[in-house]
Design a protein around this motif. Structure first.
Motif: not given
Length: 156
Positions: A79-88
């Protein structure tokens, strides 16, 4: 490993003729900018249906000597990886490939709330939900792309 890519017929023909181009990938995706595939044919067919001329490609990926990050389930780290990528929020990774579950479509709505300061990063991480039907493999490096062979159209 056999992987599938759902796209349109014009992009499929360009990939077959010229190879995979990482520069075409959109930024701010689940695992970063790259070439997204899936080991699930049905899912690739579904991805292709979002185009005006659906087409699915199959290909073989030789995983040997590639640096691969795997998320076998929807964990907090995922989840952290996804959010960090999606949010740039993180720079590009040094992995050649990343695989794991897909996040559901709610991440885009969360991003808007985060940018409007109505949602904290921690709240966003806690709210990420998995798309239980989705599984993705993304190629992030030219090294990974060079490990792909036998790209061909799948008869639908």
């Amino acid at each position: 490993m056999k992987l599938f890519h759902g796209t349109d017929i014009f992009s499929a023909e360009r990939i077959i003729k010229n190879g995979i181009s990482l520069s075409v990938g959109r930024p701010f995706m689940d695992f970063g900018r790259g070439f997204y595939t899936t080991p699930r044919l049905a899912q690739a067919i579904e991805w292709s249906r979002g185009t005006s001329s659906p087409c699915v490609l199959s290909m073989e990926l030789d995983e040997r000597n590639l640096k691969i990050k795997g998320f076998d389930s929807a964990t907090r780290e995922w989840a952290e990886f996804i959010i960090n990528n999606r949010f740039g929020l993180i720079p590009p990774t040094d992995y050649d490939c990343i695989y794991g579950p897909m996040a559901d479509s709610g991440v885009s709505r969360m991003y808007a709330r985060y940018k409007a300061k109505r949602l904290t990063l921690e709240e966003a991480i806690n709210k990420v939900r998995v798309n239980t039907n989705g599984w993705q493999w993304v190629m992030l490096s030219n090294k990974a792309v060079n490990h792909v062979s036998d790209i061909r159209k799948v008869e639908l």
